[in-house]
Design an enzyme around this catalytic site. Structure first.
Site, PDB file in Angstrom:
ATOM      1  N   SER A   1       0.835  -1.213   0.000  1.00  0.00           N
ATOM      2  CA  SER A   1       0.000   0.000   0.000  1.00  0.00           C
ATOM      3  C   SER A   1       0.868   1.261   0.000  1.00  0.00           C
ATOM      4  CB  SER A   1      -0.988   0.005   1.166  1.00  0.00           C
ATOM      5  OG  SER A   1      -0.330   0.168   2.399  1.00  0.00           O
ATOM      6  N   ASN A   2       2.043   1.199   0.626  1.00  0.00           N
ATOM      7  CA  ASN A   2       2.955   2.356   0.538  1.00  0.00           C
ATOM      8  C   ASN A   2       3.528   2.488  -0.869  1.00  0.00           C
ATOM      9  OD1 ASN A   2       3.393   3.927   3.124  1.00  0.00           O
ATOM     10  ND2 ASN A   2       3.435   1.805   3.862  1.00  0.00           N
TER      11      ASN A   2
ATOM     12  N   MET B   1      10.601  -6.579   4.484  1.00  0.00           N
ATOM     13  CA  MET B   1      10.806  -7.167   5.799  1.00  0.00           C
ATOM     14  C   MET B   1      12.062  -8.042   5.894  1.00  0.00           C
ATOM     15  SD  MET B   1       8.398  -5.554   7.130  1.00  0.00           S
ATOM     16  CE  MET B   1       7.898  -6.102   8.757  1.00  0.00           C
TER      17      MET B   1
ATOM     18  N   HIS C   1       8.774   3.398   8.610  1.00  0.00           N
ATOM     19  CA  HIS C   1       8.619   2.524   9.777  1.00  0.00           C
ATOM     20  C   HIS C   1       7.395   2.984  10.575  1.00  0.00           C
ATOM     21  CE1 HIS C   1       9.858  -0.238  12.907  1.00  0.00           C
ATOM     22  NE2 HIS C   1       9.605   0.705  13.775  1.00  0.00           N
TER      23      HIS C   1
END
Ligand code: GAR
Length: 200
Positions: free
Chosen positions: A16-17, A93, A112
């Site tokens: 989504s980012n 990740m 973050h």
């Protein structure tokens, strides 16, 4: 002088980012274009978002490599044809080691989901709630070998509400992440473009 940064976005999931960056880059005045998206996990939704936007979307599966260095070598090889100026970690990740980071000094950024230096690592929202914090948020920062410890670029804050669960808090923070990440890129782009020009 080059007018736009070429960026690579590294993802591990829903992206989504990444979508927020794709949407921002669709505006002419945004100082970056996304040259490539790479996921370390196959078949994640973020790859579909990239392909839908016409951006090359690659997988470098960390499970295919027996060491972090071998994985990072493969990542560097995959990035090479795209001559990227900046690497944006967006829900990526995997911890990157100095082996990779040294090739991109001050040219890797991460988003973050906490107000760093608070809550480095995972489960940020549950930990903030457990500590009785009244505020949470997100941070865009430079990536250095110590996890979630590089210089801060920008932060956004949200209130923690009495009924919050880790999920409701994550949702509220994520909405801010989508605004913050493109802002951070726009903020650092002029300096980076100038620095790249000097080095040429
Ligand atoms: C985001 O909340 C991002 O801040 C977080 O993972 C989520 C990815 O969502 N990143 C980290 O925790 C990195 N340590 P997305 O795939 O929808 O962008």
């Amino acid at each position: 002088m080059k007018d736009k940064l070429a960026i690579a976005v590294l993802i591990s999931g829903r992206g989504s980012n990444l979508q927020a960056l794709i949407d921002a880059a669709n505006h002419n005045d945004f100082p970056a274009r996304i040259s490539v998206v790479i996921s370390n996990v196959p078949e994640v939704f973020g790859l579909e978002r990239a392909r839908k936007a016409g951006i090359p979307a690659l997988v470098v599966n960390h499970k295919d490599f027996s060491t972090r260095a071998a994985f990072e070598d493969a990542l560097m090889l995959a990035l090479r044809p795209y001559s990227v100026d900046l690497i944006c970690l967006a829900g990526f990740m995997r911890i990157l080691t100095p082996h990779f980071i040294q090739h991109w000094p001050q040219r890797i950024v991460n988003i973050h989901p906490s107000l760093l230096p608070l809550y480095k690592g995972t489960d940020t929202h549950a930990r903030a709630l457990a500590d009785g914090q009244r505020e949470a948020g997100c941070t865009v920062h430079y990536v250095v070998p110590e996890v979630d410890s590089g210089a801060l670029i920008v932060q956004a804050r949200v209130p923690i509400l009495p009924d919050d669960t880790p999920q409701t808090l994550a949702d509220r923070v994520l909405a801010q992440e989508h605004i913050l990440y493109p802002q951070a890129i726009a903020q650092i782009a002029p300096g980076l473009l100038k620095a790249l020009e000097v080095r040429r």
